[in-house]
Design a protein around this motif. Structure first.
Motif, short mmCIF file in Angstrom:
data_model
loop_
_atom_site.label_atom_id
_atom_site.label_comp_id
_atom_site.label_asym_id
_atom_site.label_seq_id
_atom_site.Cartn_x
_atom_site.Cartn_y
_atom_site.Cartn_z
N SER A 89 72.24 80.48 45.34
CA SER A 89 72.95 81.22 44.29
C SER A 89 72.59 82.70 44.22
N THR A 90 71.54 83.12 44.90
CA THR A 90 71.16 84.53 44.86
C THR A 90 71.78 85.35 45.98
N THR A 126 75.52 73.56 46.28
CA THR A 126 74.64 74.13 45.25
C THR A 126 75.39 75.15 44.41
N ARG A 127 76.10 76.04 45.06
CA ARG A 127 76.81 77.09 44.33
C ARG A 127 78.00 76.53 43.56
N ASN A 130 77.15 75.65 39.96
CA ASN A 130 77.08 76.84 39.09
C ASN A 130 78.47 77.38 38.80
N PHE A 146 76.19 86.59 38.78
CA PHE A 146 76.45 85.54 39.77
C PHE A 146 77.90 85.62 40.25
N GLU A 154 85.19 80.78 46.66
CA GLU A 154 84.52 80.49 45.40
C GLU A 154 85.25 81.12 44.22
#
Length: 185
Positions: A89-90, A126-127, A130, A146, A154
């Motif tokens: 996420s970073t 994972t993303r 979020n 983010f 996305e």
């Protein structure tokens, strides 16, 4: 490009991403791949758009040697893969490659690198959690950082999540309203 992607603008734009190539054969200046009409000697490293590199990579010469060898672009190098393994996420996909997943998927078909598919899948999963959390709850200052890092795929998922949350709220409010409604006599 597959037939089902022929009119897909995102697929077309993803294929314009530059990719490093090492030529295995000498190329005459008439090909004009560098734009300045110079010969390209064997072993030269040049960045070409993916669509062109893919076509050249699929060509084989009379000696059964390939015309060029494709390398992983900077957006998928070891440093980025390590960052994706540590904390997906970073990573700022917008700066790396605006069509990160779409281009990565196309790259999997051409570059033999089995680890790349696993890294992309794990990062996407994972993303995605979020993205869906933020799309359902709204955005604040922390979440907007983010959202700035999302690639085009996305962003589309985030927008779809927001629209579905809005539609659900509208449906729920209408249902509640109809339960409270009592006609006047």
């Amino acid at each position: 490009m597959e037939n089902d992607e022929y009119y897909d603008i995102d697929s077309i734009l993803a294929e314009y991403t530059k990719i490093p190539c090492i030529f295995q054969q000498d190329i005459d200046a008439e090909a004009n791949l560098t734009g300045d009409l110079t010969d390209i000697p064997q072993g030269s490293r040049i960045e070409l758009p993916f669509w062109l590199a893919k076509a050249f990579a699929q060509l084989t010469m009379e000696s059964n040697q390939q015309l060029l060898q494709i390398e992983l672009p900077k957006a998928f190098n070891a440093r980025v893969r390590n960052a994706l393994e540590a904390s997906p996420s970073t990573v700022d996909y917008r700066l790396l490659c605006p069509f990160f997943y779409l281009f990565g998927n196309k790259l999997l078909d051409l570059v033999v690198f089995p680890e790349l598919g696993r890294v992309l899948e794990r990062a996407f999963k994972t993303r995605l959690r979020n993205i869906m959390d933020y799309s359902q709850s709204g955005t604040n200052g922390m979440e907007s950082d983010f959202l700035q890092k999302l690639d085009e795929t996305e962003k589309g998922l985030f927008k779809t999540g927001q629209e579905s949350a809005t539609q659900l709220r509208h449906w729920y409010n209408k249902k509640l309203f109809s339960l409270d409604y009592k006609p006047l006599k």
